[in-house]
Scaffold this active site. Structure first.
Site, mmCIF file in Angstrom:
data_model
loop_
_atom_site.group_PDB
_atom_site.id
_atom_site.type_symbol
_atom_site.label_atom_id
_atom_site.label_comp_id
_atom_site.label_asym_id
_atom_site.label_seq_id
_atom_site.Cartn_x
_atom_site.Cartn_y
_atom_site.Cartn_z
ATOM 1 N N SER A 103 -9.669 -0.779 7.288
ATOM 2 C CA SER A 103 -9.120 -0.684 6.061
ATOM 3 C C SER A 103 -8.393 -1.884 5.272
ATOM 4 O O SER A 103 -7.948 -1.802 4.210
ATOM 5 C CB SER A 103 -7.926 0.643 6.106
ATOM 6 O OG SER A 103 -8.856 1.571 6.062
ATOM 7 N N LYS B 205 0.756 -1.230 0.032
ATOM 8 C CA LYS B 205 0.076 -0.028 0.093
ATOM 9 C C LYS B 205 0.926 1.093 -0.098
ATOM 10 O O LYS B 205 1.946 1.365 0.668
ATOM 11 C CB LYS B 205 -0.857 -0.057 1.355
ATOM 12 C CG LYS B 205 -1.829 0.973 1.342
ATOM 13 C CD LYS B 205 -2.915 0.711 2.602
ATOM 14 C CE LYS B 205 -3.889 1.613 2.804
ATOM 15 N NZ LYS B 205 -4.530 1.517 3.998
ATOM 16 N N SER C 155 -9.737 1.501 3.221
ATOM 17 C CA SER C 155 -8.871 2.161 2.367
ATOM 18 C C SER C 155 -7.794 1.457 1.435
ATOM 19 O O SER C 155 -7.195 1.952 0.690
ATOM 20 C CB SER C 155 -8.120 3.174 3.174
ATOM 21 O OG SER C 155 -7.070 2.739 3.912
#
Lengths: 96, 489
Positions: free
Chosen positions: B177, B78, B153
């Protein structure tokens, strides 16, 4: 919980955010809605309840106060990320 | 079989047998990314050359006799995780050209384990969101239906794993997330106990709930990755030496997966109003599966869960407004120095650099922490947090884990609710509890509702990841939802 445009402007200044009129208007409504939802917390009885900031029970995690050498390459690349660098130092506007 | 479709476990066996090389695996993933990522938009940066170099090195290490669970395994991280020499943007304009000068501790650990970094994945800006629509670089798309969000996310990471662009991906979870996108994309995602894995080098959001964790094709793989990234770190004072008594290199196969005697708590508050019927049905079928395997199902109650989102949206904005203060246009990142004084550099850089959701949250946090409001908001939220935590802990004294849906519904359409921040916050209704209490939680796929994946959340006792893994593996041993793949059109 309705925030006025002046209140939103004040919060934006505290937060160091330059906002357009359009943004002030939009965020004002949205923040009021969120704060309205959050109001429900007031109905919870929290008398005598300690606040929680840490969940694993750690207390005072100490370490030796020693100087650690940072790899020169990493250090220089970190400094060079600044928008204005002069002689290996970050340049800023006068603060006084 | 295409090599990029392998699980970590399968690839490891092939590598050990000398049937494939890390370079083969890495090329297969890079080709997959090249072939489909223009439609999924999971990756923000692909480091092709660096990846091939790392793969060659891993192959050399293996040739020299080294073995290792992640040696030569390609992965994506990420883009809010620092990767030395590689652009790290947090999906924000304010860090658009930021090259990380050092590696996050978990990246360092993966490097020394020989894992191969393929690139960086899309997220909601600074991890603020549940859909990736808040990315400054545009949303990612759900492989199961490209018109829908992958969740967030860590949406890019989840979509990439679901579309076989990598063997695993790293995400971060502050209030769902990792779990939300794992659920929406039909993969396994594990949010470990707070403090199990280092936060050093994660771009900070909510310091008291942030954790890094794996997004994987199977629960077994999640366990393999977590064992590598977990551990105490001198650079993160909140890490805990939790597994010191269990430092033996547990091979997934050693873990007992029998369900006899296991107690599962079903909190009624998580199955009530607002939960889609199709989701409820599939989660209850999974619970039924455990029951047939010998587990005892116990009805439990978590009456303060309904305040989770309210508490979370005070604590999170408060902490992130402080954490994001460092983006000042002076030290790094986007800078607008058109104004004549220091204050205007701050205000213009931040006003133009941050996207709408980051600004909303910064203002909400600034307000909650400002003079006169601190007690009513932040302190109140921290007190309610105590109640939520105690309630979960008390239930977990009676059961081995709690099962809930991960999300009240399947993946929604891109754009469907992006204009209503409050509605988006309510997406987190089932996932904030474990975050506020710092408990480990995992989402695993339990079926499909109208062709879209549904996730089940398992919440365990603090540092009892092993229980969650055993339960997840027991489910995946007898089902094949985790093996299904989307046909990307």
């Amino acid at each position: 919980m309705e925030l006025s445009k002046e209140q939103i402007q004040h919060i934006a200044t505290l937060a160091r955010l330059e906002l357009t009129d359009e943004e002030l208007e939009k965020y004002g409504g949205q923040l009021s809605a969120v704060l309205g939802y959050i109001e429900q917390l007031q109905e919870v009885d929290t008398d005598g309840i300690e606040p929680t900031a840490q969940v694993t029970g750690l207390e005072n995690s100490w370490r030796e106060d020693v100087v650690r050498v940072w790899d020169d390459g990493e250090r220089l690349s970190a400094i060079n990320l600044a928008p204005e660098v002069d002689d290996g130092q970050v340049k800023v506007r006068r603060v006084l | 079989m295409d090599l990029n479709k392998f699980t970590i476990k399968q690839a490891q066996e092939k590598l050990e047998a000398g049937e494939i090389t890390s370079v083969d695996l890495t090329r297969a993933c890079l080709e997959r990314i090249g072939a489909i990522d223009d439609r999924i938009k999971a990756c923000l940066t692909v480091c092709e050359n660096e990846a091939i170099c790392a793969a060659k090195e891993a192959d050399l290490r293996r040739k020299n006799g080294e073995i290792g669970a992640l040696l030569g395994i390609p992965y994506l991280a990420k883009d809010n995780i620092m990767t030395r020499g590689v652009r790290t943007t947090a999906s924000s304009k304010i860090l658009e050209n930021y090259i990380a000068p050092y590696d996050a501790t978990i990246i360092k650990k993966l490097k020394s384990a020989g894992a191969v970094l393929l690139g960086k994945t899309n997220l909601d800006e600074f991890a603020h969101g549940a859909s990736t629509e808040n990315s400054a670089f545009g949303p990612s798309h759900n492989p199961w239906d490209l018109s829908r969000v992958p969740g967030g996310s860590s949406g890019g990471s989840a979509a990439a794993v679901a579309a076989d662009m990598c063997l695993f991906a790293l995400g971060t979870d502050t209030g769902g997330s990792i779990r939300c996108p794992a659920s929406f994309c039909g993969i396994s995602g594990c949010k470990p106990t707070y403090g199990l894995a280092s936060r050093f080098g994660l771009i900070a959001m909510t310091s008291s709930t942030d954790v890094p964790g794996p997004l994987t094709k199977t629960v077994e793989d999640a366990e393999i990755v977590l064992r590598v990234i977990a551990g105490v770190d001198g650079n993160d004072a909140t890490t805990v030496d939790a597994h010191r008594d269990r430092s033996r290199p547990v091979h997934a196969a050693d873990v007992q997966t029998t369900m006899t005697g296991k107690k599962i708590g079903i909190p009624k508050e998580y199955f009530g109003e607002g939960l889609e019927a199709g989701v409820k049905k599939l989660v209850m079928e999974a619970v039924e599966y455990y029951k047939k395997q010998g587990a005892e199902i116990i009805d439990v109650s978590l009456p303060h869960s309904k305040y989770g989102v309210g508490v979370y949206y005070i604590i999170t904005p408060s902490e992130l407004s402080s954490n994001l203060a460092r983006h000042d246009g002076i030290r790094y990142g986007f800078s607008d120095n058109s104004g004549n004084d220091l204050l205007s550099i701050y205000k213009n850089s931040r006003g133009k650099g941050f996207g709408p959701e980051a600004k909303r949250r910064i203002m909400l946090g600034t307000y909650a922490l400002s003079a006169g409001y601190f007690d009513a908001y932040y302190l109140k939220a921290q007190r309610v947090r105590t109640i939520i935590k105690n309630e979960l802990d008390q239930v977990l004294e009676k059961v081995d884990c709690i099962i809930t849906p991960t999300s009240p519904h399947v993946a929604f359409k891109i754009g469907e609710q992006s204009n209503d921040p409050l509605k988006m916050y309510l997406e987190d209704v089932y996932v904030t509890g474990a975050s506020l209490a710092g408990l480990p939680a995992m989402s695993i796929p339990v079926g499909f509702d109208n062709g879209l994946p549904v996730g089940m959340q398992l919440i365990g006792k603090r540092f009892a990841e092993d229980t969650l893994f055993a339960m997840g593996r027991a489910y995946q041993d007898g089902t094949d939802f985790h093996k299904r793949r989307a046909e990307i059109l």
